[in-house]
Motif scaffolding. Sequence first.
Motif, PDB file in Angstrom:
ATOM      1  N   UNK A 258       3.248   7.743  52.051  1.00 48.54           N
ATOM      2  CA  UNK A 258       2.178   6.950  51.287  1.00 48.54           C
ATOM      3  C   UNK A 258       2.991   5.851  50.399  1.00 48.54           C
ATOM      4  N   UNK A 259       4.159   5.672  50.491  1.00 47.59           N
ATOM      5  CA  UNK A 259       4.893   4.516  49.563  1.00 47.59           C
ATOM      6  C   UNK A 259       4.315   3.403  50.311  1.00 47.59           C
ATOM      7  N   UNK A 260       4.316   2.300  49.066  1.00 49.81           N
ATOM      8  CA  UNK A 260       3.850   1.014  49.465  1.00 49.81           C
ATOM      9  C   UNK A 260       4.766   0.257  50.103  1.00 49.81           C
ATOM     10  N   UNK A 261       5.974   0.321  50.007  1.00 46.71           N
ATOM     11  CA  UNK A 261       7.195  -0.399  50.656  1.00 46.71           C
ATOM     12  C   UNK A 261       7.499   0.276  52.010  1.00 46.71           C
ATOM     13  N   UNK A 262       7.792  -0.684  53.132  1.00 51.18           N
ATOM     14  CA  UNK A 262       8.161  -0.233  54.230  1.00 51.18           C
ATOM     15  C   UNK A 262       9.778   0.387  54.048  1.00 51.18           C
ATOM     16  N   UNK A 263      10.521  -0.497  53.239  1.00 49.61           N
ATOM     17  CA  UNK A 263      11.511  -0.355  53.012  1.00 49.61           C
ATOM     18  C   UNK A 263      12.029   0.993  52.429  1.00 49.61           C
ATOM     19  N   UNK A 265       9.806   3.554  52.876  1.00 53.76           N
ATOM     20  CA  UNK A 265       9.442   4.637  53.781  1.00 53.76           C
ATOM     21  C   UNK A 265      10.558   4.919  54.845  1.00 53.76           C
ATOM     22  N   UNK A 266      11.153   3.654  55.206  1.00 54.20           N
ATOM     23  CA  UNK A 266      12.293   3.884  56.170  1.00 54.20           C
ATOM     24  C   UNK A 266      13.286   4.750  55.524  1.00 54.20           C
ATOM     25  N   UNK A 267      13.810   4.422  54.353  1.00 59.39           N
ATOM     26  CA  UNK A 267      14.648   5.437  53.707  1.00 59.39           C
ATOM     27  C   UNK A 267      14.576   6.812  53.656  1.00 59.39           C
ATOM     28  N   UNK A 268      13.061   6.978  53.348  1.00 56.51           N
ATOM     29  CA  UNK A 268      12.722   8.297  53.084  1.00 56.51           C
ATOM     30  C   UNK A 268      12.557   9.218  54.457  1.00 56.51           C
ATOM     31  N   UNK A 269      12.301   8.460  55.434  1.00 53.46           N
ATOM     32  CA  UNK A 269      12.083   8.986  56.980  1.00 53.46           C
ATOM     33  C   UNK A 269      13.559   9.295  57.304  1.00 53.46           C
ATOM     34  N   UNK A 270      14.554   8.468  57.165  1.00 54.83           N
ATOM     35  CA  UNK A 270      15.906   8.598  57.403  1.00 54.83           C
ATOM     36  C   UNK A 270      16.408   9.802  56.868  1.00 54.83           C
ATOM     37  N   UNK A 271      16.031  10.089  55.576  1.00 57.84           N
ATOM     38  CA  UNK A 271      16.594  11.114  54.540  1.00 57.84           C
ATOM     39  C   UNK A 271      15.927  12.367  55.208  1.00 57.84           C
ATOM     40  N   UNK A 272      14.776  12.331  55.599  1.00 56.62           N
ATOM     41  CA  UNK A 272      14.179  13.622  56.035  1.00 56.62           C
ATOM     42  C   UNK A 272      14.993  14.027  57.411  1.00 56.62           C
ATOM     43  N   UNK A 273      15.405  13.149  58.116  1.00 61.25           N
ATOM     44  CA  UNK A 273      16.185  13.437  59.383  1.00 61.25           C
ATOM     45  C   UNK A 273      17.662  14.056  58.968  1.00 61.25           C
TER      46      UNK A 273
END
Length: 693
Positions: A258-263, A265-273
């Motif tokens: 949901x975050x408005x910033x792609x940057x 969201x990228x960090x959150x996705x990488x963190x989930x990894x």
Amino acid sequence: MKYSITFVILAAIIIGLASCQKANRRDEQYQKILQYKVNRVRADSLYPFLRDNDELVRGLAVQALGEIQDTTAVDTLAQILNQGSIYMQEKAAVALGLTGSAYTSRTLSGKIENTLMNSAPLTTSVRTRIISALGVCGTENSAVFIRQQMEDKNELIAEKACIAAARLAMRGITHPSLDSALIPLLSHQDAMVRWKAAYAMMRIRKPVFAAYLMTSIKDEDESVRMNAARALGLLNDSARNDSLKTAIIDALLETASNDASWMVRVNAVNALGQFKFKSDDLKKVYFLIAFEGKKDPDEHVRLSAIRAMANSYIQDIKNPKEFIGTLAEQFSPSATWREKTTILGSLSAMFGKSVLDHADWLNLLQSCMRDSQRYCRAQAVEALYPAADDKTIPFYSQALSDSFDLVQLNALNGIGKIRTNKSRPILITALKTKKYTNFMTALSALSDDPKILTDKKRCDSIVLQAVGIIDSLRPFDDDEAMMEMMKAAVAFKSRHTETFLNKFINHPKPGVAKYASEKIKECCGRDVLSGKEIHKKMKTVDYVFLSKLKSQSPVAVIRTEKGDMDMEFHFDEAPLTVIHFVKLAEKQYFNGQYFHRVVPNFVVQTGDPTGTGWGGPGYSVVSELSGRKFERGSVGMASAGRDTEGSQWFICHSPQPHLEGRYTVFGKIIKGMEIIDRIQVGDKILSLDVVRF
């Protein structure tokens, strides 16, 4: 009255002439300093400039001392820090930090640390530079000092202290007092302090930060959120409490979706990894972001999610064929070529060699290997790495005849991972290439094969063959490639190794020649430098070109397939790099080049005429390290070590404090910043022109 007017005119002329003479003299001194800097002279050659009447000249000399990083200058710099003007103190603090950061000697670090901590600066500007210097070269003793600075009411001091704590942590230095001081700074009124506190927590990595970071991941400032997300991901091992781990994952998943910033969201996705998921959860987490109907609109995020899926996999999928088929048949048709190759690589990482038994995966692989986009073919070959065995040799053999060098390099790297009687002859044959990158890759792969290294006769044969071939290779462009070759030759422990290394001992690049001499001493015990200096041709500085260019306030106009950007130059911090870059641009060197490396929310990189990451102009320029920040849009030179910069350069997606003082920053994007966010691997620079005003 007549005489009064005449006097005024004469006085004005005299003052003008004096100013002109002073400017001319300053130019002459600056030119000499640049000449000394580019040739990496000893520190004492610069000392006469420190006695100059012109403070700007003295400051330029101190700046050059910091870049040369000669430890004999520490006492001189310490004296300037304690007795100089504010301007000179600032320069000396930066120079001390740069010098200390280049060496691992605790004695030297302690000496610089004591000088920095015991100085009595009165201004914020000097204090911030001292704090930054301690971050890159201080010892455990600096931690308490830095903690004290965190409590300062001046936000500039507090934010510098946060970055210093992060830089200490990157060198393995932490202290409990820093932890307790960072926590309240996450609520600081200044967003710059908040994100730098989150950045420090990301580097320190302690579970005590978790609850506070989960609040900060909702901060109004995107820099705070992106660093909080990254920090939470790095707590995966320390968050042993299941409820805490669940809370972190939920916070990251909400942000990634949901975050408005792609940057962010990228960090959150990488963190989930960083966390492991069962197969059903794997689909819920990553399929929604990368593949399903509500998939993320940004390709950076989707690619990151596909890679993170492989990192999170715990080998519990009972029907790999169905899983692979779903991705290959249902999602691949609408995917971009980058998504397809990333899917290939992730499935290969998840299922290993068994992917070779699945027709859907093989069909997707063959489709990508035939694609007209050359980076698609290169990434498809790279996707084979986790599955590398004799069954993959036909694919690698096909790739070795590809027209794009990177496809060939990736094939040789893959063959090197197989290590069988079928793969080794291919690598030995590859040594006969005329391409130095292929030669380097094949030689390195052979030198990393345990079975070959136990066969002395075969090692001698390989190195002797390499000795006979190396002179016929096309000219070497890359320092790192040459060093990799020499490292490989040493690994063979052959009686011909010294003969191979001698091919580089008189190389025109001093760094390469020095590395060769070090390797000869390491493997043969012979000091080829004893009693003599490595031949070093004195470099010149085109100061006329620099002066004229600087007076014209140039801007680099970068036209890409994704849009146009304008870049300004940092003449004060990196004049030699600016000269080098502009001269290449004016030869249209960068026109038609590709962005060969993109790391989401880190950098986009280009400047390699081969498009492989190993190419350059055929010579190196010196590193120009400074105290300037790497911010969003900062442009820096890629490097394989001190003074190895060529023509490859990068643009930062977001602030990158860990690059500061380690890489040359020579410009910044001032228009078209949003274009950086759109660039992906394989995008082309249509033209790069330097416009002078």
